[in-house]
Scaffold this active site. Structure first.
Site, PDB file in Angstrom:
ATOM      1  N   VAL A 143     -47.644  18.041 -93.814  1.00 31.77           N
ATOM      2  CA  VAL A 143     -46.958  17.791 -95.090  1.00 31.77           C
ATOM      3  C   VAL A 143     -46.101  18.992 -95.495  1.00 31.77           C
ATOM      4  CG1 VAL A 143     -47.354  17.233 -97.545  1.00 31.77           C
ATOM      5  CG2 VAL A 143     -48.921  16.376 -95.822  1.00 31.77           C
ATOM      6  N   LYS A 149     -52.968  42.068-101.674  1.00 33.86           N
ATOM      7  CA  LYS A 149     -54.095  42.004-102.624  1.00 33.86           C
ATOM      8  C   LYS A 149     -55.233  42.909-102.143  1.00 33.86           C
ATOM      9  CE  LYS A 149     -57.413  38.590-104.453  1.00 33.86           C
ATOM     10  NZ  LYS A 149     -57.664  37.152-104.688  1.00 33.86           N
ATOM     11  N   ASN A 182     -56.723  24.010 -97.669  1.00 29.73           N
ATOM     12  CA  ASN A 182     -57.000  24.416 -96.285  1.00 29.73           C
ATOM     13  C   ASN A 182     -58.396  23.866 -95.928  1.00 29.73           C
ATOM     14  OD1 ASN A 182     -56.011  27.410 -97.815  1.00 29.73           O
ATOM     15  ND2 ASN A 182     -54.556  25.970 -96.980  1.00 29.73           N
ATOM     16  N   ARG A 242     -54.623  46.538-102.372  1.00 32.34           N
ATOM     17  CA  ARG A 242     -54.497  46.953-103.767  1.00 32.34           C
ATOM     18  C   ARG A 242     -53.098  47.396-104.177  1.00 32.34           C
ATOM     19  NH1 ARG A 242     -59.556  50.316-102.481  1.00 32.34           N
ATOM     20  NH2 ARG A 242     -58.465  50.092-100.518  1.00 32.34           N
ATOM     21  N   HIS A 254     -50.985  18.433-100.043  1.00 31.64           N
ATOM     22  CA  HIS A 254     -51.937  17.370-100.387  1.00 31.64           C
ATOM     23  C   HIS A 254     -51.181  16.121-100.819  1.00 31.64           C
ATOM     24  CE1 HIS A 254     -55.204  20.631-101.303  1.00 31.64           C
ATOM     25  NE2 HIS A 254     -54.754  20.668-100.075  1.00 31.64           N
ATOM     26  N   THR A 255     -51.450  15.028-100.138  1.00 31.31           N
ATOM     27  CA  THR A 255     -50.731  13.781-100.411  1.00 31.31           C
ATOM     28  C   THR A 255     -51.543  12.875-101.329  1.00 31.31           C
ATOM     29  OG1 THR A 255     -50.088  13.949 -98.103  1.00 31.31           O
ATOM     30  CG2 THR A 255     -49.449  11.933 -99.247  1.00 31.31           C
ATOM     31  N   ASP A 273     -55.958  18.941 -93.870  1.00 36.80           N
ATOM     32  CA  ASP A 273     -55.288  17.634 -93.891  1.00 36.80           C
ATOM     33  C   ASP A 273     -56.264  16.475 -93.731  1.00 36.80           C
ATOM     34  OD1 ASP A 273     -52.906  19.061 -94.057  1.00 36.80           O
ATOM     35  OD2 ASP A 273     -52.762  19.212 -91.883  1.00 36.80           O
ATOM     36  N   LYS A 329     -45.971  18.297 -85.818  1.00 32.72           N
ATOM     37  CA  LYS A 329     -46.921  17.286 -85.341  1.00 32.72           C
ATOM     38  C   LYS A 329     -48.310  17.900 -85.320  1.00 32.72           C
ATOM     39  CE  LYS A 329     -44.528  14.158 -82.210  1.00 32.72           C
ATOM     40  NZ  LYS A 329     -44.410  13.695 -80.830  1.00 32.72           N
ATOM     41  N   GLY A 333     -57.085   3.485 -95.877  1.00 34.99           N
ATOM     42  CA  GLY A 333     -55.643   3.391 -96.131  1.00 34.99           C
ATOM     43  C   GLY A 333     -55.233   4.529 -97.038  1.00 34.99           C
TER      44      GLY A 333
HETATM   45  P1  GDP Z   1     -55.019  17.079 -97.469  1.00 37.52           P
HETATM   46  O1  GDP Z   1     -54.223  18.272 -97.136  1.00 37.52           O
HETATM   47  O2  GDP Z   1     -56.456  17.221 -97.089  1.00 37.52           O
HETATM   48  O3  GDP Z   1     -54.878  16.618 -98.897  1.00 37.52           O
HETATM   49  O4  GDP Z   1     -54.459  15.878 -96.559  1.00 37.52           O
HETATM   50  P2  GDP Z   1     -52.908  15.561 -96.255  1.00 37.52           P
HETATM   51  O5  GDP Z   1     -52.311  14.911 -97.441  1.00 37.52           O
HETATM   52  O6  GDP Z   1     -52.232  16.748 -95.696  1.00 37.52           O
HETATM   53  O7  GDP Z   1     -53.044  14.555 -95.038  1.00 37.52           O
HETATM   54  C1  GDP Z   1     -53.792  13.380 -95.121  1.00 37.52           C
HETATM   55  C2  GDP Z   1     -52.864  12.197 -94.789  1.00 37.52           C
HETATM   56  O8  GDP Z   1     -53.630  11.057 -94.558  1.00 37.52           O
HETATM   57  C3  GDP Z   1     -51.924  11.823 -95.919  1.00 37.52           C
HETATM   58  O9  GDP Z   1     -50.737  11.325 -95.384  1.00 37.52           O
HETATM   59  C4  GDP Z   1     -52.682  10.726 -96.655  1.00 37.52           C
HETATM   60  O10 GDP Z   1     -51.831   9.834 -97.373  1.00 37.52           O
HETATM   61  C5  GDP Z   1     -53.332  10.029 -95.503  1.00 37.52           C
HETATM   62  N1  GDP Z   1     -54.616   9.390 -95.792  1.00 37.52           N
HETATM   63  C6  GDP Z   1     -55.650   9.849 -96.542  1.00 37.52           C
HETATM   64  N2  GDP Z   1     -56.708   9.029 -96.459  1.00 37.52           N
HETATM   65  C7  GDP Z   1     -56.335   8.014 -95.649  1.00 37.52           C
HETATM   66  C8  GDP Z   1     -57.017   6.861 -95.133  1.00 37.52           C
HETATM   67  O11 GDP Z   1     -58.176   6.604 -95.425  1.00 37.52           O
HETATM   68  N3  GDP Z   1     -56.298   6.059 -94.282  1.00 37.52           N
HETATM   69  C9  GDP Z   1     -55.007   6.319 -93.930  1.00 37.52           C
HETATM   70  N4  GDP Z   1     -54.391   5.496 -93.093  1.00 37.52           N
HETATM   71  N5  GDP Z   1     -54.352   7.403 -94.393  1.00 37.52           N
HETATM   72  C10 GDP Z   1     -55.007   8.235 -95.222  1.00 37.52           C
HETATM   73  P1  IMO Z   2     -54.225  21.603 -96.467  1.00 41.75           P
HETATM   74  O1  IMO Z   2     -54.705  22.097 -97.792  1.00 41.75           O
HETATM   75  C1  IMO Z   2     -53.557  22.291 -92.182  1.00 41.75           C
HETATM   76  C2  IMO Z   2     -53.040  26.488 -90.946  1.00 41.75           C
HETATM   77  C3  IMO Z   2     -51.646  26.754 -90.424  1.00 41.75           C
HETATM   78  C4  IMO Z   2     -51.930  27.883 -89.451  1.00 41.75           C
HETATM   79  C5  IMO Z   2     -53.020  28.678 -90.162  1.00 41.75           C
HETATM   80  C6  IMO Z   2     -52.506  29.880 -90.932  1.00 41.75           C
HETATM   81  O2  IMO Z   2     -53.025  20.731 -96.541  1.00 41.75           O
HETATM   82  O3  IMO Z   2     -55.344  20.995 -95.685  1.00 41.75           O
HETATM   83  P2  IMO Z   2     -51.127  30.202 -93.172  1.00 41.75           P
HETATM   84  O4  IMO Z   2     -49.748  29.750 -93.548  1.00 41.75           O
HETATM   85  O5  IMO Z   2     -52.186  29.714 -94.101  1.00 41.75           O
HETATM   86  O6  IMO Z   2     -51.202  31.689 -92.965  1.00 41.75           O
HETATM   87  O7  IMO Z   2     -51.397  29.533 -91.726  1.00 41.75           O
HETATM   88  O8  IMO Z   2     -53.627  27.769 -91.063  1.00 41.75           O
HETATM   89  N1  IMO Z   2     -53.081  25.853 -92.283  1.00 41.75           N
HETATM   90  C7  IMO Z   2     -53.256  24.545 -92.498  1.00 41.75           C
HETATM   91  N2  IMO Z   2     -53.369  23.509 -91.632  1.00 41.75           N
HETATM   92  N3  IMO Z   2     -53.652  22.072 -93.516  1.00 41.75           N
HETATM   93  C8  IMO Z   2     -53.567  23.090 -94.391  1.00 41.75           C
HETATM   94  O9  IMO Z   2     -53.753  22.936 -95.718  1.00 41.75           O
HETATM   95  C9  IMO Z   2     -53.334  24.395 -93.891  1.00 41.75           C
HETATM   96  N4  IMO Z   2     -53.191  25.595 -94.465  1.00 41.75           N
HETATM   97  C10 IMO Z   2     -53.046  26.486 -93.481  1.00 41.75           C
HETATM   98  O10 IMO Z   2     -51.115  25.616 -89.783  1.00 41.75           O
HETATM   99  O11 IMO Z   2     -52.487  27.369 -88.266  1.00 41.75           O
HETATM  100 MG    MG Z   3     -52.529  18.808 -96.040  1.00 39.21          MG
END
Ligand code: GDP
Ligand code: IMO
Ligand code: MG
Length: 457
Positions: A331, A174, A256, A177, A71-72, A43, A336, A447
């Site tokens: 997401v 996987k 991840n 196998r 991914h947002t 995230d 939280k 932002g």
């Molecule tokens: P990802 O899984 O790595 O793609 O990230 P996520 O989308 O799960 O979480 C990143 C969150 O931070 C999203 O809500 C984005 O819109 C937000 N975000 C990304 N870059 C920025 C930033 O520079 N500033 C702020 N305020 N929010 C950001």
């Molecule tokens: P993005 O791509 C944050 C965490 C889960 C859990 C552990 C194992 O959005 O950054 P799983 O369902 O993969 O077996 O869960 O990994 N986890 C993530 N945490 N962002 C992710 O992906 C995650 N993908 C898995 O919360 O702790």
């Molecule tokens: Mg994410």
């Protein structure tokens, strides 16, 4: 030469091109791919970085993970969340590819596509290529994910806090196998059905409470398979052509993150795939020589979803402020996120494995209101600094973090668009991070939307 592909370039899976002319001059290593990877516990804002780069890309690929990712991308005030679809799908001029290393839950894939179509994302299915070697996540894998979590809780008093998307059980199938792949679903359906039944039986023998309506599942899978068929290609050959055809800009979107990697993460509180740079090669079938830039994405602080050690976690007002100001809510699961100070030990560790060529530092704006900002710079055990990142979770729980403290800039940075717009104290914070990791910071996020990214060079 054109840098873009059109939907006309799609060739039917049922009539694949002959595999000929695979020989190339030895010095022609082909196009390079740019890889975007999470450098913390996920995230970090990978979706946003990929979106930024994808506006110029011809091909955007996912190489590992499944719909555990969230991914947002925010474009023109509209927020999209992608789980299985590469974030580049938003760019109508580029092709998106789901590689062999990804595990695909077909109902999830189509639900995601349809949901985004309602938001205005037209023609996604014409721009999506799916590798025939990708493994399938079945509904029962997701049920088993939940059962395993319950079992962990009962046996050990704690679980992993998985996303319950069936990721662990599918990668287990996987590795043992017994898994089934896209090519199996599109092949002889009688054979697929027999193997599906065997797999269900194996899981039922391990989890007697597991009930599966096999006939209903097979009926649905057949329908999904037909919907998928036009998108399916031999992923290895497709990538080979992309690498060795005309110049193309190719992006790999990691899912991840490094600390969730099955080999290098905080095991066992990790996911089940390689989220580090090797996953780009194994998950797409491309040689290491074709890896170009490797961009690590890190927040200006640290977050983690789920259970596991988190040395710089702040279970106090600072953690709460980061959580609320940063809208730190998962997401995929709506949980939280735990929050804490930036940890440069983990970033250096992620760099050892990935060899980042540059870093994108996101969410700097979230720190705008703090009086002082701390950064974890080293771990100590029994009063002595340790040079490595501990493999053992008991040890990681015991480390004492050494912090460097910076004065807060107490200025709104959200309108900054270039380096000089940032307050000197924020510039100082960024330069310290860069020097400490030894990797240049190429972007700073202030932002959510596409334009809120300061490009440094
Ligand atoms: P990802 O899984 O790595 O793609 O990230 P996520 O989308 O799960 O979480 C990143 C969150 O931070 C999203 O809500 C984005 O819109 C937000 N975000 C990304 N870059 C920025 C930033 O520079 N500033 C702020 N305020 N929010 C950001
Ligand atoms: P993005 O791509 C944050 C965490 C889960 C859990 C552990 C194992 O959005 O950054 P799983 O369902 O993969 O077996 O869960 O990994 N986890 C993530 N945490 N962002 C992710 O992906 C995650 N993908 C898995 O919360 O702790
Ligand atoms: Mg994410």
């Amino acid at each position: 030469m054109s840098l873009t592909w059109s939907a006309k370039d799609h060739k039917s899976y049922t009539n694949p091109p002959a595999v000929t002319g695979l020989k190339r001059p030895r010095n022609d290593t082909g196009n390079k791919v740019t890889v975007v990877l999470g450098a913390q516990w996920g995230d970090e804002g990978k979706g946003k970085v990929v979106d930024l780069l994808a506006t110029e890309a011809d091909l955007v690929c996912r190489c590992q993970g499944g719909n555990n990712a969230g991914h947002t991308v925010v474009v023109d005030g509209k927020e999209y969340d992608f789980h299985l679809l590469p974030s580049g799908i938003i760019n109508s001029k580029s092709i998106s590819l789901i590689g062999n290393g990804v595990v695909i839950h077909l109902p999830g894939l189509f639900e995601e596509g349809d949901k985004n179509e309602k938001k205005g994302l037209k023609g996604w299915d014409k721009r999506l290529i799916v590798s025939d070697r990708a493994h399938l996540v079945f509904d029962f894998h997701q049920v088993v994910d939940g059962l395993q979590e319950t079992q962990r809780q009962a046996q050990e008093g704690k679980n992993i806090g998985t996303t319950k998307k069936g990721i662990g059980p599918t990668y287990s199938s996987k590795a043992s196998r017994t898994g089934l792949r896209v090519c199996d679903l599109l092949g002889d359906f009688k054979d697929f059905s027999a193997r599906f039944k065997n797999l269900v039986q194996q899981y039922q023998s391990m989890y007697p409470s597991l009930t599966v309506d096999v006939e209903d599942q097979l009926k649905k899978l057949k329908e999904y398979g037909e919907r998928l068929r036009p998108m399916v290609r031999d992923g290895v050959y497709y990538m080979y052509e992309a690498l060795h055809g005309p110049p193309k800009k190719i992006l790999v979107e990691g899912a991840n993150a490094a600390l969730l990697d099955i080999d290098f993460g905080t095991y066992p509180f990790v996911t089940s795939s390689n989220c580090t740079v090797g996953g780009a090669c194994t998950g797409l079938g491309i040689p290491p020589v074709n890896i170009g830039d490797v961009f690590g994405v890190s927040k200006a602080y640290t977050t983690r979803v789920g259970i596991g050690a988190f040395p710089t976690e702040q279970l106090n007002a600072v953690g709460e402020l980061l959580q609320t100001r940063g809208h730190e809510v998962g997401v995929t699961t709506g949980r939280k996120r735990r929050c804490g100070w930036l940890d440069l030990v983990i970033l250096k560790y992620a760099h050892m494995i990935n060899g980042f060529t540059a870093i994108a530092l996101t969410k700097l704006d979230i720190l705008d209101v703090l009086d002082e900002i701390k950064v974890g710079v080293a771990y100590k055990l029994n009063g002595k600094r340790i040079p490595h990142f501990p493999a053992n979770m008991e040890v990681l729980h015991k480390v004492e973090v050494e912090y460097e403290t910076f004065p807060g800039w107490k200025t709104d940075t959200s309108a900054a668009r270039k380096w000089n717009d940032l307050p000197a104290k924020a510039q100082n914070y960024i330069r310290f991070i860069e020097n400490h990791i030894g990797v240049p910071i190429k972007w700073v996020g202030v932002g959510k939307s596409r334009e809120c990214m300061i490009q440094m060079f």
